[in-house]
Design a protein around this motif. Structure first.
Motif, PDB file in Angstrom:
ATOM      1  N   MET A   1       0.816  -1.214   0.000  1.00 13.68           N
ATOM      2  CA  MET A   1       0.000   0.000   0.000  1.00 13.68           C
ATOM      3  C   MET A   1       0.846   1.258   0.000  1.00 13.68           C
ATOM      4  O   MET A   1       0.420   2.308  -0.466  1.00 13.68           O
ATOM      5  N   ARG A   2       2.042   1.141   0.578  1.00 17.45           N
ATOM      6  CA  ARG A   2       2.919   2.309   0.643  1.00 17.45           C
ATOM      7  C   ARG A   2       3.269   2.812  -0.750  1.00 17.45           C
ATOM      8  O   ARG A   2       3.492   3.987  -0.953  1.00 17.45           O
ATOM      9  N   SER A   3       3.337   1.892  -1.713  1.00 17.77           N
ATOM     10  CA  SER A   3       3.764   2.302  -3.050  1.00 17.77           C
ATOM     11  C   SER A   3       2.661   2.224  -4.099  1.00 17.77           C
ATOM     12  O   SER A   3       2.848   2.677  -5.213  1.00 17.77           O
ATOM     13  N   HIS A   4       1.526   1.620  -3.767  1.00 22.27           N
ATOM     14  CA  HIS A   4       0.435   1.542  -4.738  1.00 22.27           C
ATOM     15  C   HIS A   4      -0.621   2.599  -4.415  1.00 22.27           C
ATOM     16  O   HIS A   4      -1.026   2.716  -3.261  1.00 22.27           O
ATOM     17  N   ALA A   5      -1.069   3.295  -5.435  1.00 26.28           N
ATOM     18  CA  ALA A   5      -2.149   4.260  -5.224  1.00 26.28           C
ATOM     19  C   ALA A   5      -3.491   3.584  -5.477  1.00 26.28           C
ATOM     20  O   ALA A   5      -3.556   2.532  -6.106  1.00 26.28           O
ATOM     21  N   GLY A   6      -4.548   4.170  -4.959  1.00 28.91           N
ATOM     22  CA  GLY A   6      -5.884   3.722  -5.337  1.00 28.91           C
ATOM     23  C   GLY A   6      -6.438   2.542  -4.565  1.00 28.91           C
ATOM     24  O   GLY A   6      -7.482   2.009  -4.913  1.00 28.91           O
ATOM     25  N   VAL A   7      -5.764   2.127  -3.501  1.00 30.45           N
ATOM     26  CA  VAL A   7      -6.249   0.971  -2.742  1.00 30.45           C
ATOM     27  C   VAL A   7      -7.593   1.282  -2.078  1.00 30.45           C
ATOM     28  O   VAL A   7      -8.538   0.493  -2.136  1.00 30.45           O
ATOM     29  N   ALA A   8      -7.670   2.473  -1.483  1.00 33.17           N
ATOM     30  CA  ALA A   8      -8.918   2.845  -0.812  1.00 33.17           C
ATOM     31  C   ALA A   8     -10.062   2.895  -1.815  1.00 33.17           C
ATOM     32  O   ALA A   8     -11.155   2.372  -1.566  1.00 33.17           O
ATOM     33  N   ALA A   9      -9.798   3.479  -2.980  1.00 32.99           N
ATOM     34  CA  ALA A   9     -10.853   3.594  -3.994  1.00 32.99           C
ATOM     35  C   ALA A   9     -11.342   2.218  -4.424  1.00 32.99           C
ATOM     36  O   ALA A   9     -12.549   1.975  -4.537  1.00 32.99           O
ATOM     37  N   THR A  10     -10.413   1.291  -4.638  1.00 32.28           N
ATOM     38  CA  THR A  10     -10.797  -0.069  -5.026  1.00 32.28           C
ATOM     39  C   THR A  10     -11.644  -0.713  -3.937  1.00 32.28           C
ATOM     40  O   THR A  10     -12.654  -1.370  -4.202  1.00 32.28           O
ATOM     41  N   MET A  11     -11.237  -0.508  -2.706  1.00 35.13           N
ATOM     42  CA  MET A  11     -11.958  -1.098  -1.587  1.00 35.13           C
ATOM     43  C   MET A  11     -13.392  -0.550  -1.516  1.00 35.13           C
ATOM     44  O   MET A  11     -14.364  -1.303  -1.419  1.00 35.13           O
ATOM     45  N   PHE A  12     -13.514   0.760  -1.591  1.00 33.10           N
ATOM     46  CA  PHE A  12     -14.843   1.363  -1.439  1.00 33.10           C
ATOM     47  C   PHE A  12     -15.752   1.000  -2.610  1.00 33.10           C
ATOM     48  O   PHE A  12     -16.952   0.787  -2.445  1.00 33.10           O
ATOM     49  N   LYS A  13     -15.176   0.915  -3.810  1.00 32.23           N
ATOM     50  CA  LYS A  13     -15.964   0.532  -4.981  1.00 32.23           C
ATOM     51  C   LYS A  13     -16.498  -0.886  -4.833  1.00 32.23           C
ATOM     52  O   LYS A  13     -17.660  -1.166  -5.150  1.00 32.23           O
ATOM     53  N   ALA A  14     -15.642  -1.771  -4.353  1.00 29.93           N
ATOM     54  CA  ALA A  14     -16.053  -3.171  -4.201  1.00 29.93           C
ATOM     55  C   ALA A  14     -17.204  -3.286  -3.202  1.00 29.93           C
ATOM     56  O   ALA A  14     -18.145  -4.060  -3.394  1.00 29.93           O
ATOM     57  N   LEU A  15     -17.129  -2.514  -2.128  1.00 28.21           N
ATOM     58  CA  LEU A  15     -18.200  -2.570  -1.125  1.00 28.21           C
ATOM     59  C   LEU A  15     -19.473  -1.931  -1.673  1.00 28.21           C
ATOM     60  O   LEU A  15     -20.580  -2.438  -1.463  1.00 28.21           O
TER      61      LEU A  15
END
Ligand code: ASP
Ligand code: MG
Length: 415
Positions: free
Chosen positions: A359-373
């Protein structure tokens, strides 16, 4: 001689047959040329039984005698393991904590290591012993009393010995074959991880993946002890199980390594709290004093009403601490330290977290998570983030669905 620490949990030493099976695994490592320190738990169920006997005898028990009683389960398995190895012609002997001596603090039932001097065990290895079987979970206080380390403490004993003796590795034999991307009971797509970083394991352990005692992972991280989790019920070799190691040893790092959940989470909201300097301290001070483990905290933007500034303060804590938290807040209101109009409690929530050093180097993790939910129509009630973790609170009835959706969204079934 290279040295290994091998730890066998309660189910791995549950009866004489299983002790023999574990001993065969030790024998194989001795034949490979290792000196071995074996750490044993009590036979499964034994510690619970001993705790029950103490509580029946004396409800407000003397913690020193509690430790004297509950530490005994490990003494039995240590002796039996040494005997089993001797029957296989392997020079072995057992060690109770005080014989090593494993020096701890005097905090009975929650003691911490002070020192593990090597001299006595090293001297026996020098005499030709190949295996030291050490009773896990116990030590001795400066006052000379027997101590225990807290439930699940044998994992921590194993890591502490690996650190003290500079072991090549610390193998934790248990009833699962490794650490998984999530709980395989929730999704059959859960995949066993080959490697996981200390920090990730620490997050997963404290989030309720009950494979390892959290303190053992903290200790392994501090002393860089390579830790392996593997099954004692399968044929295993040097590639089995999951290696918990420094992140430098992990080549690829996906954004997310695992999805964890915690069912026993409650959400509490203090409505219309006066927004002024010191208000957070006035709330969380008494909660800490009451022994409430607050996890997530959200403070709303301040609103102006009734001629003052007000906010809502939401936090989460384990479900079984809700009553304590309520009492602490009611007392704080009665004493005038905190003002609020209402205390809203929601015990029907679960916490879902995605964890990964990537997560430190990848962007967009939160967005992917929220979209999936969102795609599953799951409403998020609270969000918190750290460098390697994003957690959300959702209605408990969506817990399994949320875990499955996130496991899919981050493609955790793929290596
Ligand atoms: N026997 C102890 C317990 O059940 C310690 C351990 O197994 O790690 O908590
Ligand atoms: Mg355990």
């Amino acid at each position: 001689m290279p040295l290994l620490v091998m730890k066998f949990g309660g189910t791995s030493v549950a009866d004489l047959g299983r002790i023999k099976n574990a001993a065969l695994k030790v024998k194989r490592e001795v034949e490979r040329g290792y000196d071995v320190i074996v750490i044993v738990s009590a036979m499964s169920g034994k510690t619970n039984e001993l705790v029950g006997w103490v509580e029946q005898t004396s409800p407000l028990f003397d913690a020193r005698e509690y430790d004297a009683v509950v530490s005994s389960g490990e003494n039995v398995t240590a002796g039996l393991m040494a005997l089993t190895l001797q029957e296989m012609d392997i020079p072995a002997r057992s060690w109770q904590g005080w014989q090593v001596p494993i020096q701890t603090t005097s905090a009975h039932s929650a003691a911490r290591f002070v020192d593990i001097p090597r001299e006595n065990i090293d001297a026996k290895f020098a005499e030709g012993f190949k295996v030291a079987v050490v009773a896990g979970f116990q030590g001795v206080s400066p006052e000379g009393r027997i101590t225990t380390l807290g439930r699940g403490g044998s994992d921590t004993t194993a890591v502490a010995f690996a650190a003290a003796f500079g072991a090549e590795r610390c193998d934790i034999y248990t009833d699962v074959d490794g650490v998984y991307t999530t709980d395989p009971r929730i999704t059959s797509k859960a995949r066993k991880l080959e490697k996981i970083a200390f920090e990730e394991m620490l997050e997963l352990a404290s989030l309720g993946a009950k494979v390892l005692q959290t303190r053992s992972v903290e200790l392994a991280m501090r002393y860089k002890v390579r830790l392996r989790v593997l099954s004692s019920f399968e044929d295993t070799d040097e590639n089995s199980g999951t290696l918990v190691c420094d992140e430098d040893e992990i080549m690829e790092s996906k954004a997310v390594s695992g999805v964890a959940y915690s069912r026993d989470e409650a959400k509490m909201t203090l409505v219309k709290v006066q927004d002024r300097p010191g208000i957070a301290a006035a709330i969380f001070g008494p909660l800490a004093e009451a022994g409430v483990n607050v996890d997530m905290i959200v403070q709303n933007i301040s609103e102006l009403a009734d001629g003052g500034a007000y906010t809502d303060m939401t936090f989460s804590c384990p479900t079984n601490q809700v009553m304590r938290a309520q009492k602490a807040m009611e007392d704080a209101r009665a004493s005038g330290a905190v003002n609020y109009s209402d205390l809203v409690v929601d015990t029907d929530v679960a916490k879902i977290s995605v964890v990964g050093i990537g997560m430190r180097s990848h962007a967009g993790v939160a967005a992917t998570m929220f979209k999936a939910l969102a795609a599953e129509n799951i409403n998020i009630k609270v969000i918190t983030t750290s460098e390697i973790k994003i957690s959300v609170l959702v209605d408990r009835k969506y817990m399994e669905l949320a875990v499955q959706a996130l496991h899919d969204a981050f493609q955790l079934e793929k290596a």
